[in-house]
Scaffold this motif. Sequence first.
Motif, PDB file in Angstrom:
ATOM      1  N   PRO A 141       0.747  -1.403   0.008  1.00 28.22           N
ATOM      2  CA  PRO A 141      -0.008   0.013  -0.005  1.00 28.22           C
ATOM      3  C   PRO A 141       0.854   1.272  -0.023  1.00 28.22           C
ATOM      4  CG  PRO A 141      -0.564  -1.450   1.909  1.00 28.22           C
ATOM      5  CD  PRO A 141       0.631  -2.179   1.196  1.00 28.22           C
ATOM      6  N   GLY A 142       2.081   1.335   0.594  1.00 30.39           N
ATOM      7  CA  GLY A 142       2.970   2.289   0.251  1.00 30.39           C
ATOM      8  C   GLY A 142       4.379   1.913   0.661  1.00 30.39           C
ATOM      9  N   SER A 143       5.247   3.060   0.357  1.00 30.43           N
ATOM     10  CA  SER A 143       6.659   2.753   0.538  1.00 30.43           C
ATOM     11  C   SER A 143       7.337   2.514   2.050  1.00 30.43           C
ATOM     12  CB  SER A 143       7.688   3.789  -0.006  1.00 30.43           C
ATOM     13  OG  SER A 143       7.536   3.530  -1.599  1.00 30.43           O
ATOM     14  N   SER A 144       6.333   2.969   2.966  1.00 30.30           N
ATOM     15  CA  SER A 144       6.498   2.528   4.440  1.00 30.30           C
ATOM     16  C   SER A 144       6.564   0.991   4.423  1.00 30.30           C
ATOM     17  CB  SER A 144       5.551   3.288   5.374  1.00 30.30           C
ATOM     18  OG  SER A 144       5.680   4.614   5.235  1.00 30.30           O
ATOM     19  N   VAL A 145       5.695   0.520   4.040  1.00 36.69           N
ATOM     20  CA  VAL A 145       5.496  -1.089   4.103  1.00 36.69           C
ATOM     21  C   VAL A 145       6.515  -1.641   3.189  1.00 36.69           C
ATOM     22  CG1 VAL A 145       3.931  -2.919   3.592  1.00 36.69           C
ATOM     23  CG2 VAL A 145       2.963  -0.730   4.564  1.00 36.69           C
ATOM     24  N   ALA A 169      16.635  10.659   5.742  1.00 41.78           N
ATOM     25  CA  ALA A 169      16.132   9.184   5.083  1.00 41.78           C
ATOM     26  C   ALA A 169      14.559   9.546   5.859  1.00 41.78           C
ATOM     27  CB  ALA A 169      16.511   8.024   5.582  1.00 41.78           C
ATOM     28  N   HIS A 170      13.457   8.837   5.169  1.00 42.59           N
ATOM     29  CA  HIS A 170      12.312   8.876   5.613  1.00 42.59           C
ATOM     30  C   HIS A 170      12.030   8.360   6.886  1.00 42.59           C
ATOM     31  CE1 HIS A 170       7.939   8.019   5.311  1.00 42.59           C
ATOM     32  NE2 HIS A 170       7.645   9.323   4.875  1.00 42.59           N
ATOM     33  N   LEU A 171      11.239   8.831   7.608  1.00 46.61           N
ATOM     34  CA  LEU A 171      10.996   8.266   9.093  1.00 46.61           C
ATOM     35  C   LEU A 171      10.605   6.853   8.924  1.00 46.61           C
ATOM     36  CD1 LEU A 171       7.738   7.968   9.595  1.00 46.61           C
ATOM     37  CD2 LEU A 171       7.475  10.456   9.186  1.00 46.61           C
ATOM     38  N   ALA A 212      16.569   7.529  -3.083  1.00 45.05           N
ATOM     39  CA  ALA A 212      16.623   7.993  -4.360  1.00 45.05           C
ATOM     40  C   ALA A 212      15.481   9.106  -4.529  1.00 45.05           C
ATOM     41  CB  ALA A 212      16.478   7.059  -5.217  1.00 45.05           C
ATOM     42  N   GLY A 213      15.690  10.396  -3.804  1.00 42.83           N
ATOM     43  CA  GLY A 213      14.651  11.400  -3.734  1.00 42.83           C
ATOM     44  C   GLY A 213      14.194  11.454  -2.163  1.00 42.83           C
ATOM     45  N   THR A 214      14.870  12.127  -1.561  1.00 42.15           N
ATOM     46  CA  THR A 214      14.623  12.282  -0.273  1.00 42.15           C
ATOM     47  C   THR A 214      13.301  13.345   0.084  1.00 42.15           C
ATOM     48  OG1 THR A 214      15.952  14.461  -0.050  1.00 42.15           O
ATOM     49  CG2 THR A 214      16.932  12.269   0.785  1.00 42.15           C
ATOM     50  N   VAL A 234      17.563   0.331  -1.812  1.00 40.23           N
ATOM     51  CA  VAL A 234      17.198   1.582  -2.263  1.00 40.23           C
ATOM     52  C   VAL A 234      15.625   2.181  -1.924  1.00 40.23           C
ATOM     53  CG1 VAL A 234      17.176   3.044  -4.308  1.00 40.23           C
ATOM     54  CG2 VAL A 234      18.968   1.592  -3.963  1.00 40.23           C
ATOM     55  N   ASP A 235      15.728   3.415  -1.222  1.00 38.62           N
ATOM     56  CA  ASP A 235      14.182   3.874  -1.055  1.00 38.62           C
ATOM     57  C   ASP A 235      14.008   4.800  -2.140  1.00 38.62           C
ATOM     58  OD1 ASP A 235      11.967   5.130  -0.501  1.00 38.62           O
ATOM     59  OD2 ASP A 235      12.391   5.611   1.859  1.00 38.62           O
ATOM     60  N   ALA A 236      13.273   4.397  -3.251  1.00 37.44           N
ATOM     61  CA  ALA A 236      13.190   5.134  -4.311  1.00 37.44           C
ATOM     62  C   ALA A 236      11.485   5.274  -4.509  1.00 37.44           C
ATOM     63  CB  ALA A 236      13.617   4.297  -5.634  1.00 37.44           C
ATOM     64  N   ALA A 237      11.025   5.719  -3.346  1.00 37.16           N
ATOM     65  CA  ALA A 237       9.444   5.910  -3.229  1.00 37.16           C
ATOM     66  C   ALA A 237       9.325   7.124  -4.200  1.00 37.16           C
ATOM     67  CB  ALA A 237       9.117   6.377  -1.605  1.00 37.16           C
ATOM     68  N   TRP A 238       9.949   8.216  -4.129  1.00 40.73           N
ATOM     69  CA  TRP A 238       9.743   9.252  -4.876  1.00 40.73           C
ATOM     70  C   TRP A 238      10.531   9.365  -6.289  1.00 40.73           C
ATOM     71  CZ3 TRP A 238       6.786  12.812  -6.608  1.00 40.73           C
ATOM     72  CH2 TRP A 238       7.528  14.166  -7.611  1.00 40.73           C
ATOM     73  N   VAL A 263       9.455   1.433  -4.500  1.00 48.02           N
ATOM     74  CA  VAL A 263       8.723   2.735  -5.491  1.00 48.02           C
ATOM     75  C   VAL A 263       7.311   2.916  -4.922  1.00 48.02           C
ATOM     76  CG1 VAL A 263       8.399   3.352  -7.708  1.00 48.02           C
ATOM     77  CG2 VAL A 263      10.385   1.639  -7.228  1.00 48.02           C
ATOM     78  N   SER A 264       6.871   4.137  -4.944  1.00 44.33           N
ATOM     79  CA  SER A 264       5.582   4.153  -4.656  1.00 44.33           C
ATOM     80  C   SER A 264       5.003   4.826  -5.808  1.00 44.33           C
ATOM     81  CB  SER A 264       5.408   5.563  -3.671  1.00 44.33           C
ATOM     82  OG  SER A 264       5.635   5.331  -2.376  1.00 44.33           O
ATOM     83  N   ALA A 265       3.937   3.811  -6.351  1.00 42.57           N
ATOM     84  CA  ALA A 265       3.171   4.275  -7.626  1.00 42.57           C
ATOM     85  C   ALA A 265       2.341   5.425  -7.354  1.00 42.57           C
ATOM     86  CB  ALA A 265       2.451   3.186  -8.115  1.00 42.57           C
ATOM     87  N   HIS A 266       1.815   5.647  -6.191  1.00 47.77           N
ATOM     88  CA  HIS A 266       0.999   6.627  -5.787  1.00 47.77           C
ATOM     89  C   HIS A 266       1.587   8.278  -5.523  1.00 47.77           C
ATOM     90  CE1 HIS A 266       1.276   5.136  -1.289  1.00 47.77           C
ATOM     91  NE2 HIS A 266       1.887   5.994  -1.501  1.00 47.77           N
ATOM     92  N   LYS A 267       2.881   8.132  -5.895  1.00 45.94           N
ATOM     93  CA  LYS A 267       3.676   9.407  -6.120  1.00 45.94           C
ATOM     94  C   LYS A 267       3.903   9.693  -7.771  1.00 45.94           C
ATOM     95  CE  LYS A 267       5.941   8.874  -1.619  1.00 45.94           C
ATOM     96  NZ  LYS A 267       5.006   9.475  -0.731  1.00 45.94           N
ATOM     97  N   TRP A 268       4.816   9.493  -7.929  1.00 46.78           N
ATOM     98  CA  TRP A 268       5.262   9.697  -9.468  1.00 46.78           C
ATOM     99  C   TRP A 268       4.874   8.809 -10.663  1.00 46.78           C
ATOM    100  CZ3 TRP A 268      10.656  12.619 -10.049  1.00 46.78           C
ATOM    101  CH2 TRP A 268      10.449  13.806 -10.942  1.00 46.78           C
TER     102      TRP A 268
HETATM  103  C1  LIG Z   1      11.683   8.691   0.535  1.00 49.27           C
HETATM  104  C2  LIG Z   1      10.283   8.346   1.154  1.00 49.27           C
HETATM  105  N1  LIG Z   1      10.370   7.078   1.509  1.00 49.27           N
HETATM  106  C3  LIG Z   1       9.066   6.584   2.004  1.00 49.27           C
HETATM  107  C4  LIG Z   1       8.276   7.165   1.847  1.00 49.27           C
HETATM  108  C5  LIG Z   1       6.827   6.679   2.423  1.00 49.27           C
HETATM  109  O1  LIG Z   1       6.027   6.319   1.446  1.00 49.27           O
HETATM  110  P1  LIG Z   1       4.287   5.993   1.555  1.00 49.27           P
HETATM  111  O2  LIG Z   1       3.862   7.527   1.972  1.00 49.27           O
HETATM  112  O3  LIG Z   1       3.931   5.540   0.233  1.00 49.27           O
HETATM  113  O4  LIG Z   1       4.192   4.890   2.891  1.00 49.27           O
HETATM  114  C6  LIG Z   1       8.144   8.600   1.461  1.00 49.27           C
HETATM  115  C7  LIG Z   1       6.900   9.261   1.475  1.00 49.27           C
HETATM  116  O5  LIG Z   1       6.684  10.398   1.192  1.00 49.27           O
HETATM  117  C8  LIG Z   1       9.198   9.168   1.030  1.00 49.27           C
HETATM  118  O6  LIG Z   1       9.370  10.207   0.381  1.00 49.27           O
END
Ligand SMILES: Cc1ncc(COP(=O)(O)O)c(C=O)c1O
Length: 417
Positions: A141-145, A169-171, A212-214, A234-238, A263-268
């Motif tokens: 469902p998201g890059s956190s998962v 890095a992302h929380l 990859a995209g803070t 690699v956290d390439a969420a963005w 990779v988050s598809a609900h971003k880019w």
């Molecule tokens: C670099 C990065 N990693 C992880 C996340 C978390 O992704 P998500 O909100 O899809 O769970 C984000 C969200 O902005 C992000 O920018």
Amino acid sequence: MLNDHQSEAARQGFDVDVDGLRFAVDLLAASRGAGRRPSDGSLKALPFPDLLPEDGIGERAALGALAGPILSDAARLGDPGFLAHMDPPTPWVSWAAAMWGARLNQNLLHPDTSPAARPLERLVVDWLSPFFGMDGGHLVPGSSVANLTALWVARDLRGVREVVCSEMAHLSIRKAAKILGLDFRTVPADELHRMDTAALGDISRSAVVVTAGTVAAGALDPLAGVAGARWLHVDAAWGGPLRLSASHSHLLDGVETADSVSVSAHKWLFQPKESAMILFRDSAAAHEAVSFGGGYLSVPNVGVLGSHGSSALPLVATLLTWGRRGVAQRIDHCMSMAQELTERIAAEPGLELHSRHQTGVVLWRPRGADSRAIRDRLRRSFVSLSEVRGTLWLRSVAANPMASPNDVVDDVLEAIG
Ligand SMILES: Cc1ncc(COP(=O)(O)O)c(C=O)c1O
């Protein structure tokens, strides 16, 4: 034994009601021009009863009642003045496919009732994995998962004991380390928010997370600088979708050396939430490490989720509609917009640019004025705010291909007065 009246009442609302759906679409279309200026984010009292109503009011009345607070007050992510968060506007074909998904309500856990949903997920993962040098994975469902899943595999497959990432890095990385009981360490980032890889120290028992995209500045950690990690994620969420663009793919060169990529598809990739993926270089081994069987399951349950629906459906619909070239065109356009915004800010004496953008995220601020006060005074546009090392910046993420950077800058200059 049910009487006819009970049976009829129980059946109501389950059939396809084309007029009803048209009514819903009409409400959506009618709300198009409203809510141009997003709300101030404060919690609004909804005009509904505090207690669950005893009797329902019917579909049309319910949708009509929701249309005001939900549709009219919503921020228009595709508005020309919207240059704010990582949330993009979504193409209508994805709304249609999401509606089909809601109607079918298929569960990826049960191939018997969702014969097409699982191959569809496999298909889209197979389409996208090669851009990252990965051989498979699954949707989440998201890059956190996605990040949590990657680090779970790193722990159980390679015996990783520690997670190391940059201070930018992302929380979700810290959160995943905590959930998994792993030690957590950050290394400093430079003035452009890129990880100082020279400060990594001993990483022989560590999962190193390269971003990859803070989230604050869209910075790209140097992928080439990490050697000797037990697991490289690699956290390439963005930034991940840049790999689909021939002109920007090189920004993520080295990603193919990773063990896993989020990779988050609900971003880019312009998808409705919740749509993201975790990809692995050796997906068979990775999936094996996080698979669980169950008496009632005909296939193993892989990863963090239990029941889950087909987020592949809107994504496949979008990718079929646009093709790789269509995705790349939109991302390239967003990158050009970020460049245009950067150049305009640099040319305005009243504005300060944090740094040249790396992946379409621009940090900027009014000189000698409070960023929040200026943001609150904007009349035709909307930008987000980001506190970086004690300073508050305006943050514009180029996720909206319809945005007009010059109009946003004009609005900010007007607010400065
Ligand atoms: C670099 C990065 N990693 C992880 C996340 C978390 O992704 P998500 O909100 O899809 O769970 C984000 C969200 O902005 C992000 O920018």
